[in-house]
Design a protein around this motif. Structure first.
Motif, PDB file in Angstrom:
ATOM      1  N   ALA A  84      55.531  26.314  43.298  1.00  0.00           N
ATOM      2  CA  ALA A  84      55.216  25.851  44.653  1.00  0.00           C
ATOM      3  C   ALA A  84      53.710  25.964  44.902  1.00  0.00           C
ATOM      4  O   ALA A  84      53.027  26.805  44.318  1.00  0.00           O
ATOM      5  N   GLU A  85      53.212  25.112  45.788  1.00  0.00           N
ATOM      6  CA  GLU A  85      51.782  25.125  46.088  1.00  0.00           C
ATOM      7  C   GLU A  85      51.342  26.460  46.680  1.00  0.00           C
ATOM      8  O   GLU A  85      50.264  26.959  46.370  1.00  0.00           O
ATOM      9  N   LEU A  86      52.209  27.044  47.506  1.00  0.00           N
ATOM     10  CA  LEU A  86      51.883  28.339  48.095  1.00  0.00           C
ATOM     11  C   LEU A  86      51.759  29.412  47.012  1.00  0.00           C
ATOM     12  O   LEU A  86      50.848  30.242  47.049  1.00  0.00           O
ATOM     13  N   ALA A  87      52.654  29.385  46.036  1.00  0.00           N
ATOM     14  CA  ALA A  87      52.584  30.351  44.934  1.00  0.00           C
ATOM     15  C   ALA A  87      51.309  30.144  44.113  1.00  0.00           C
ATOM     16  O   ALA A  87      50.675  31.120  43.682  1.00  0.00           O
ATOM     17  N   GLN A  88      50.925  28.902  43.927  1.00  0.00           N
ATOM     18  CA  GLN A  88      49.672  28.625  43.207  1.00  0.00           C
ATOM     19  C   GLN A  88      48.477  29.173  43.978  1.00  0.00           C
ATOM     20  O   GLN A  88      47.566  29.777  43.394  1.00  0.00           O
ATOM     21  N   ASP A  89      48.495  28.994  45.299  1.00  0.00           N
ATOM     22  CA  ASP A  89      47.418  29.535  46.122  1.00  0.00           C
ATOM     23  C   ASP A  89      47.382  31.061  46.056  1.00  0.00           C
ATOM     24  O   ASP A  89      46.310  31.666  45.986  1.00  0.00           O
ATOM     25  N   LEU A  90      48.566  31.682  46.089  1.00  0.00           N
ATOM     26  CA  LEU A  90      48.634  33.144  46.007  1.00  0.00           C
ATOM     27  C   LEU A  90      48.136  33.636  44.651  1.00  0.00           C
ATOM     28  O   LEU A  90      47.424  34.647  44.576  1.00  0.00           O
ATOM     29  N   ARG A  91      48.520  32.948  43.577  1.00  0.00           N
ATOM     30  CA  ARG A  91      48.033  33.334  42.249  1.00  0.00           C
ATOM     31  C   ARG A  91      46.513  33.240  42.197  1.00  0.00           C
ATOM     32  O   ARG A  91      45.845  34.126  41.659  1.00  0.00           O
ATOM     33  N   HIS A  92      45.970  32.174  42.770  1.00  0.00           N
ATOM     34  CA  HIS A  92      44.514  31.993  42.770  1.00  0.00           C
ATOM     35  C   HIS A  92      43.831  33.094  43.594  1.00  0.00           C
ATOM     36  O   HIS A  92      42.788  33.620  43.193  1.00  0.00           O
ATOM     37  N   LYS A  93      44.425  33.458  44.732  1.00  0.00           N
ATOM     38  CA  LYS A  93      43.853  34.514  45.564  1.00  0.00           C
ATOM     39  C   LYS A  93      43.922  35.858  44.833  1.00  0.00           C
ATOM     40  O   LYS A  93      42.955  36.642  44.878  1.00  0.00           O
ATOM     41  N   VAL A  94      45.034  36.135  44.167  1.00  0.00           N
ATOM     42  CA  VAL A  94      45.152  37.372  43.386  1.00  0.00           C
ATOM     43  C   VAL A  94      44.110  37.378  42.278  1.00  0.00           C
ATOM     44  O   VAL A  94      43.477  38.407  42.005  1.00  0.00           O
ATOM     45  N   TYR A  95      43.898  36.239  41.657  1.00  0.00           N
ATOM     46  CA  TYR A  95      42.881  36.125  40.604  1.00  0.00           C
ATOM     47  C   TYR A  95      41.493  36.429  41.155  1.00  0.00           C
ATOM     48  O   TYR A  95      40.739  37.212  40.578  1.00  0.00           O
ATOM     49  N   GLU A  96      41.161  35.814  42.303  1.00  0.00           N
ATOM     50  CA  GLU A  96      39.846  36.036  42.908  1.00  0.00           C
ATOM     51  C   GLU A  96      39.638  37.505  43.255  1.00  0.00           C
ATOM     52  O   GLU A  96      38.590  38.081  42.965  1.00  0.00           O
ATOM     53  N   MET A  97      40.655  38.104  43.874  1.00  0.00           N
ATOM     54  CA  MET A  97      40.516  39.495  44.285  1.00  0.00           C
ATOM     55  C   MET A  97      40.451  40.427  43.075  1.00  0.00           C
ATOM     56  O   MET A  97      39.746  41.445  43.105  1.00  0.00           O
ATOM     57  N   THR A  98      41.164  40.091  42.016  1.00  0.00           N
ATOM     58  CA  THR A  98      41.114  40.899  40.797  1.00  0.00           C
ATOM     59  C   THR A  98      39.728  40.802  40.176  1.00  0.00           C
ATOM     60  O   THR A  98      39.175  41.809  39.724  1.00  0.00           O
ATOM     61  N   LYS A  99      39.171  39.597  40.146  1.00  0.00           N
ATOM     62  CA  LYS A  99      37.825  39.408  39.600  1.00  0.00           C
ATOM     63  C   LYS A  99      36.772  40.156  40.425  1.00  0.00           C
ATOM     64  O   LYS A  99      35.763  40.609  39.898  1.00  0.00           O
ATOM     65  N   GLU A 100      37.008  40.286  41.749  1.00  0.00           N
ATOM     66  CA  GLU A 100      36.089  41.014  42.611  1.00  0.00           C
ATOM     67  C   GLU A 100      36.188  42.519  42.417  1.00  0.00           C
ATOM     68  O   GLU A 100      35.376  43.261  42.961  1.00  0.00           O
ATOM     69  N   GLY A 101      37.198  42.969  41.672  1.00  0.00           N
ATOM     70  CA  GLY A 101      37.347  44.398  41.412  1.00  0.00           C
ATOM     71  C   GLY A 101      38.253  45.121  42.383  1.00  0.00           C
ATOM     72  O   GLY A 101      38.260  46.351  42.434  1.00  0.00           O
ATOM     73  N   LYS A 102      39.022  44.384  43.165  1.00  0.00           N
ATOM     74  CA  LYS A 102      39.954  45.010  44.112  1.00  0.00           C
ATOM     75  C   LYS A 102      41.080  45.697  43.337  1.00  0.00           C
ATOM     76  O   LYS A 102      41.513  45.232  42.277  1.00  0.00           O
ATOM     77  N   SER A 103      41.586  46.788  43.907  1.00  0.00           N
ATOM     78  CA  SER A 103      42.676  47.516  43.255  1.00  0.00           C
ATOM     79  C   SER A 103      44.008  46.824  43.553  1.00  0.00           C
ATOM     80  O   SER A 103      44.104  45.964  44.443  1.00  0.00           O
ATOM     81  N   LYS A 104      45.020  47.246  42.842  1.00  0.00           N
ATOM     82  CA  LYS A 104      46.357  46.674  43.029  1.00  0.00           C
ATOM     83  C   LYS A 104      46.844  46.914  44.453  1.00  0.00           C
ATOM     84  O   LYS A 104      47.374  46.005  45.097  1.00  0.00           O
ATOM     85  N   ASN A 105      46.637  48.126  44.958  1.00  0.00           N
ATOM     86  CA  ASN A 105      47.095  48.447  46.317  1.00  0.00           C
ATOM     87  C   ASN A 105      46.361  47.622  47.363  1.00  0.00           C
ATOM     88  O   ASN A 105      46.968  47.194  48.353  1.00  0.00           O
ATOM     89  N   GLU A 106      45.089  47.386  47.178  1.00  0.00           N
ATOM     90  CA  GLU A 106      44.331  46.573  48.127  1.00  0.00           C
ATOM     91  C   GLU A 106      44.848  45.137  48.155  1.00  0.00           C
ATOM     92  O   GLU A 106      44.970  44.533  49.224  1.00  0.00           O
ATOM     93  N   ILE A 107      45.163  44.613  46.995  1.00  0.00           N
ATOM     94  CA  ILE A 107      45.674  43.233  46.924  1.00  0.00           C
ATOM     95  C   ILE A 107      47.052  43.144  47.566  1.00  0.00           C
ATOM     96  O   ILE A 107      47.334  42.218  48.331  1.00  0.00           O
ATOM     97  N   VAL A 108      47.919  44.128  47.286  1.00  0.00           N
ATOM     98  CA  VAL A 108      49.262  44.129  47.874  1.00  0.00           C
ATOM     99  C   VAL A 108      49.173  44.265  49.391  1.00  0.00           C
ATOM    100  O   VAL A 108      49.888  43.564  50.131  1.00  0.00           O
ATOM    101  N   GLU A 109      48.311  45.136  49.890  1.00  0.00           N
ATOM    102  CA  GLU A 109      48.137  45.289  51.338  1.00  0.00           C
ATOM    103  C   GLU A 109      47.630  43.989  51.968  1.00  0.00           C
ATOM    104  O   GLU A 109      48.063  43.611  53.061  1.00  0.00           O
TER     105      GLU A 109
END
Length: 158
Positions: free
Chosen positions: A58-83
């Motif tokens: 789904a497009e929403l899932a693709q957007d979420l994957r991209h956002k998780v990717y961006e936040m991971t690249k920025e160095g955000k922790s797992k808990n920060e991304i989940v929150e």
């Protein structure tokens, strides 16, 4: 001429399948890649409801994957991304929502239904036992039963 038209149609048909995009994400470290994969398999797609964002197309899932990717690249922790995801999509985005006042119905509702159902069965069975013990067999009923059994019924016996 027919051969060329059929070849063109076949080529166009196979080229459509080649048009499907495969998302490739590149990370700086192995930890970032592992975190991205773990989050992709633990976050739920709000649109698909039973698929993870890694499994959904789904497009929403693709957007979420991209956002998780961006936040991971920025160095955000797992808990920060989940929150971040919970703030935007609610507790539904996780497969294990926490026990809160809002989710207490989901957690305690099935238990309450089972307890109430079992209680209802017990109460009704006790009531039926009381009704059965209240009806006593007296000599008058005994005589009526014997009269019915001794009575010849023309339809049954000849």
């Amino acid at each position: 001429m027919k051969k060329w038209v059929l070849a063109f149609i076949a080529a166009m048909t196979f080229s459509i399948a080649a048009h499907a995009a495969i998302e490739v994400y590149e990370f700086d470290t192995l930890q970032q890649e592992e975190q991205f994969k773990e989050l992709g398999h633990t976050l739920r797609c709000p649109k698909c409801q039973n698929n993870t964002i890694a499994d959904s197309n789904a497009e929403l899932a693709q957007d979420l994957r991209h956002k998780v990717y961006e936040m991971t690249k920025e160095g955000k922790s797992k808990n920060e991304i989940v929150e971040y995801m919970i703030d935007r999509y609610g507790n539904f985005v996780t497969y294990n929502p926490p026990f809160t006042l809002a989710t207490s119905i989901l957690w305690l509702g099935p238990l309450a239904v089972v307890v109430l159902g079992f209680g209802l069965i017990v109460v009704r069975s006790r009531k039926n036992k009381q009704v059965a013990t209240e009806e006593k067999w007296d000599p008058e009923k005994e005589q009526r039963l014997k009269a019915l059994l001794d009575e010849k019924n023309d339809g049954d016996k000849q």
